[in-house]
Design an enzyme around this catalytic site. Sequence first.
Site, PDB file in Angstrom:
ATOM      1  N   ASP A  92       0.849  -1.193   0.000  1.00 29.36           N
ATOM      2  CA  ASP A  92       0.000   0.000   0.000  1.00 29.36           C
ATOM      3  C   ASP A  92       0.886   1.245   0.000  1.00 29.36           C
ATOM      4  O   ASP A  92       1.763   1.379  -0.855  1.00 29.36           O
ATOM      5  CB  ASP A  92      -0.955  -0.087   1.215  1.00 29.36           C
ATOM      6  N   TYR A 204      -0.821  11.704   3.592  1.00 30.23           N
ATOM      7  CA  TYR A 204      -1.692  12.020   2.454  1.00 30.23           C
ATOM      8  C   TYR A 204      -1.812  13.529   2.251  1.00 30.23           C
ATOM      9  O   TYR A 204      -1.948  13.998   1.123  1.00 30.23           O
ATOM     10  CB  TYR A 204      -3.079  11.395   2.657  1.00 30.23           C
ATOM     11  N   HIS A 259      -7.183  -6.248  -0.400  1.00 27.69           N
ATOM     12  CA  HIS A 259      -6.112  -5.257  -0.335  1.00 27.69           C
ATOM     13  C   HIS A 259      -5.066  -5.618   0.727  1.00 27.69           C
ATOM     14  O   HIS A 259      -3.895  -5.291   0.588  1.00 27.69           O
ATOM     15  CB  HIS A 259      -6.747  -3.898   0.005  1.00 27.69           C
TER      16      HIS A 259
END
Length: 286
Positions: A92, A204, A259
């Site tokens: 990720d 982020y 995921h």
Amino acid sequence: DSGLRFHYVAAGERGKPLMLLLHGFPEFWYSWRHQLREFKSEYRVVALDLRGYGETDAPPHKENYKLDCLIADIKDILESLGYNKCVLIGHDWGGMIAWLVAICYPEMVTKLIVVNFPHPSVFTEYILRHPSQLIKSGYYFFFQMPWFPEFMFTLNDFKVLKSLFTSQATGIGRKGCRLTAEDIEAYLYIFSQPGALTGPINHYRAIFSCLPLQHHEVIMPTLLLWGERDAFMEVEMAEITRIYVKNHFRLTILSEASHWLQQDQPDIVNKLIWTFLKEETKRKRE
């Protein structure tokens, strides 16, 4: 060089080749528990808490989380562990960092293994052309807001955090290793500490100050593992990644996996990693 203290968990003897593990969001070193056990026989396996996560220092400003800082962290950590190269594995967001380290410091990475994250250039180009991926990555934009995303995670005793790993839509696949109550507890413990969500979300918040890549090619043998039922990443990006790897490239897509691949299907993931590591040495001998 940053002056930050990094927390890591290690298995395997010092002096063995280094395998460095970089987790994703919202995770910490614990997401690699199955790999720490598996690879310690032949490697010094080190699972980090990335900058801002878990017990690693969390500088307060989003500027401290720019990608070039995160890449420099890995270089510094390698040196402070007493190594000049490693097998680098990322999942990720940790996969994004692993790709960038491999591109910027190729001499430090003998082999690259990435789980559920495409080459960064594929990601940025694909997202601009495919609204469906833009929607799946919508949380990147939601996270730009101050304080509110952190607040959302804490509601209802961290319901969002729990459902990311366990819900039908985003959680571990039907045939996967479900997280135990203790596993969930470990995540809740780490992320319920005061301010524990701000560092991770700041990764982020700093993404749009992205460093421009001077070059894009990856020159070491690369393994890309992908859970096809990933709720956040479209599988088409995995295949396109091939064009950026100028060495042996192996892609394995697991149809029933989510995921959270290395926790979801640890036995298969570990087997695929072993095969990749061994086949490279075999090829050299031939």
